[in-house]
Scaffold this motif. Structure first.
Motif, PDB file in Angstrom:
ATOM      1  N   ASN A 102      -3.621   0.070  -5.345  1.00  0.00           N
ATOM      2  CA  ASN A 102      -4.944   0.638  -5.590  1.00  0.00           C
ATOM      3  C   ASN A 102      -5.640  -0.078  -6.744  1.00  0.00           C
ATOM      4  O   ASN A 102      -6.826  -0.405  -6.669  1.00  0.00           O
ATOM      5  CB  ASN A 102      -4.806   2.133  -5.891  1.00  0.00           C
ATOM      6  CG  ASN A 102      -6.070   2.906  -5.589  1.00  0.00           C
ATOM      7  OD1 ASN A 102      -6.813   2.571  -4.677  1.00  0.00           O
ATOM      8  ND2 ASN A 102      -6.328   3.926  -6.360  1.00  0.00           N
ATOM      9  N   TRP A 135       0.820  -1.216   0.000  1.00  0.00           N
ATOM     10  CA  TRP A 135       0.000   0.000   0.000  1.00  0.00           C
ATOM     11  C   TRP A 135       0.856   1.269   0.000  1.00  0.00           C
ATOM     12  O   TRP A 135       0.541   2.241  -0.688  1.00  0.00           O
ATOM     13  CB  TRP A 135      -0.935  -0.007   1.207  1.00  0.00           C
ATOM     14  CG  TRP A 135      -1.872   1.167   1.257  1.00  0.00           C
ATOM     15  CD1 TRP A 135      -1.845   2.220   2.111  1.00  0.00           C
ATOM     16  CD2 TRP A 135      -2.991   1.392   0.391  1.00  0.00           C
ATOM     17  NE1 TRP A 135      -2.880   3.098   1.856  1.00  0.00           N
ATOM     18  CE2 TRP A 135      -3.597   2.611   0.792  1.00  0.00           C
ATOM     19  CE3 TRP A 135      -3.540   0.700  -0.687  1.00  0.00           C
ATOM     20  CZ2 TRP A 135      -4.724   3.133   0.160  1.00  0.00           C
ATOM     21  CZ3 TRP A 135      -4.664   1.217  -1.325  1.00  0.00           C
ATOM     22  CH2 TRP A 135      -5.229   2.418  -0.900  1.00  0.00           C
ATOM     23  N   SER A 136       1.944   1.257   0.750  1.00  0.00           N
ATOM     24  CA  SER A 136       2.790   2.448   0.849  1.00  0.00           C
ATOM     25  C   SER A 136       3.914   2.459  -0.173  1.00  0.00           C
ATOM     26  O   SER A 136       4.296   3.515  -0.678  1.00  0.00           O
ATOM     27  CB  SER A 136       3.394   2.550   2.257  1.00  0.00           C
ATOM     28  OG  SER A 136       2.380   2.663   3.230  1.00  0.00           O
ATOM     29  N   LEU A 160      -2.209   8.192   2.794  1.00  0.00           N
ATOM     30  CA  LEU A 160      -0.940   8.651   2.246  1.00  0.00           C
ATOM     31  C   LEU A 160      -1.084  10.047   1.662  1.00  0.00           C
ATOM     32  O   LEU A 160      -2.166  10.467   1.258  1.00  0.00           O
ATOM     33  CB  LEU A 160      -0.468   7.691   1.140  1.00  0.00           C
ATOM     34  CG  LEU A 160      -0.369   6.210   1.520  1.00  0.00           C
ATOM     35  CD1 LEU A 160       0.065   5.412   0.307  1.00  0.00           C
ATOM     36  CD2 LEU A 160       0.607   6.004   2.664  1.00  0.00           C
ATOM     37  N   HIS A 173       1.908   2.128  -4.215  1.00  0.00           N
ATOM     38  CA  HIS A 173       0.532   2.563  -3.967  1.00  0.00           C
ATOM     39  C   HIS A 173      -0.368   2.439  -5.197  1.00  0.00           C
ATOM     40  O   HIS A 173      -1.507   1.975  -5.085  1.00  0.00           O
ATOM     41  CB  HIS A 173       0.525   4.016  -3.470  1.00  0.00           C
ATOM     42  CG  HIS A 173      -0.846   4.497  -3.117  1.00  0.00           C
ATOM     43  ND1 HIS A 173      -1.547   3.992  -2.042  1.00  0.00           N
ATOM     44  CD2 HIS A 173      -1.647   5.424  -3.704  1.00  0.00           C
ATOM     45  CE1 HIS A 173      -2.727   4.588  -1.974  1.00  0.00           C
ATOM     46  NE2 HIS A 173      -2.817   5.458  -2.972  1.00  0.00           N
TER      47      HIS A 173
END
Length: 397
Positions: A175, A167-168, A210, A171
């Protein structure tokens, strides 16, 4: 005796009408989001996305259960009533309708369901790269974690395990993977493979927030375009003419690279719907300067306006991009000239945004606005593109 019989017939008629409240015409009509009860435990659920799903509510071993039986797209009203009766009969006899359905139907695993979904949908995906990305992201991030799990048993926590690790760090990939999972689970509900809600719903809100990582295409400032265009006119590079045409037309790189002579007639270049991003035919006004570029290209190829080095093949995007970056910066993009044009309209012309959006072939507003905005504003766009051409060529005069 006769009165009693008539009363019984009347009561039976009322009960029948309470059970079968809906009709085919009604369920197929444009319904507002909500629940529409057919009776006997059968409900048509209309979601915000306008999808319609059948749900049967019954009691299974003293516990109330809502059992999804598929989408209206696949299950008719008559079939839904038949399934309702079967489910209620199983529950009334002490059985578990979900377990029975698994035995008779066979709930696929996530991997099996995902591959079945892709097989059904990929014929509508024009880009081969897009098809490959679907398979690659699911194979890399989802199949190792939930691939062997039955579609109807996967919850939000399981999906989160696929997405959270990237996710980080990745990203955009995370997504898109989440979006693809969501589509698969929506499909599973519609097919009757899953009774629970889509486990991806609301999942994004549980992941770390984020800072915006969105990057726009690097675009040349509109005030620098005339000087750069002058350099292009003095260049003998193979891609210089195509790049000049991109700048003057405000078209997308791919549209220019694949342009055909058959699409050009007098002062109009008609890009067919299948080659536009919005899948809608777009007419591009041809200015005098664009006409001069076309005159230079005639005779190079029978079909393609801007042919590549290989016969019968269009110029590659990499060729144009590499040439542009060799003359500017390593991050400059060909697509960015559309932004240069749009900024020029806002700052130099100080307005006419609707005309500029039409020049860029952007979609206009919501469905209601689109219904009334049927004109492509060609004459006004021709005026704007002539002004843009005059500005762009101002250093070459």
């Amino acid at each position: 005796m006769i009165l009693s019989h008539l009363l019984w017939v009347k009561m039976w008629d009322i009960m029948a009408r309470q059970i079968n409240k809906l009709n085919v015409k009604f369920v197929k009509s444009d319904l507002a989001p909500g629940k529409y009860y057919d009776g006997g435990g059968l409900t048509l659920v209309v979601h915000e996305t306008n999808t319609k799903n059948w749900v049967v509510r019954t009691t299974v071993r003293r516990a109330r259960r809502d059992i999804g039986i598929g989408s209206l797209k696949y299950v008719t009203l008559a079939e839904a009533r038949k399934k309702r009766d079967e489910i209620i009969e199983i529950a009334r006899n002490g059985g578990d309708p979900i377990a029975e359905r698994r035995k008779s139907k066979g709930i696929p695993t996530f991997e099996q369901g995902a591959l079945e979904f892709i097989e059904e949908q990929e014929s509508s995906w024009d880009n081969p790269k897009h098809r490959q990305q679907w398979r690659n992201t699911l194979k890399t991030y989802c199949f190792p974690v939930i691939g062997s799990e039955p579609l109807d048993e996967i919850d939000s926590a399981a999906v989160r395990k696929c997405i959270e690790p990237i996710w980080s760090t990745k990203h955009e990939t995370a997504n898109r993977t989440l979006q693809r999972c969501s589509k698969i689970f929506n499909w599973a509900v519609a097919k009757g493979y899953r009774e629970k809600a889509n486990p991806c719903l609301g999942l994004k809100e549980t992941l770390p927030r984020l800072r915006s990582q969105r990057k726009h295409f690097d675009a040349m400032p509109w005030s620098d375009v005339p000087e750069f265009y002058k350099q292009l006119t003095n260049s003998d590079a193979f891609s210089a003419s195509a790049l000049r045409f991109v700048i003057l037309s405000a078209a997308r790189s791919g549209e220019v690279r694949h342009a055909l002579w058959s699409e050009i007639n007098d002062n109009v270049w008609t890009i067919p719907a299948e080659r536009t991003k919005m899948r809608k035919e777009h007419r591009v006004p041809i200015t005098a300067e664009m006409g001069r570029i076309l005159d230079l290209q005639r005779g190079l190829d029978e079909n393609l306006v801007f042919p590549g080095m290989r016969r019968g093949r269009p110029m590659s995007d990499a060729t144009m991009c590499k040439y542009l970056q060799s003359k500017t910066t390593p991050t400059m993009t060909v697509h960015g000239f559309r932004s240069s044009f749009r900024d020029w309209v806002d700052e130099y012309l100080q307005g006419n945004g609707d005309i500029a959006e039409a020049c860029l072939a952007h979609s206009k507003g919501n469905a209601v606005i689109k219904a009334y905005a049927r004109s492509d504003l060609f004459d006004r766009r021709m005026e704007m593109m002539c002004s843009w051409s005059s500005f762009v060529t101002s250093k070459t005069v």
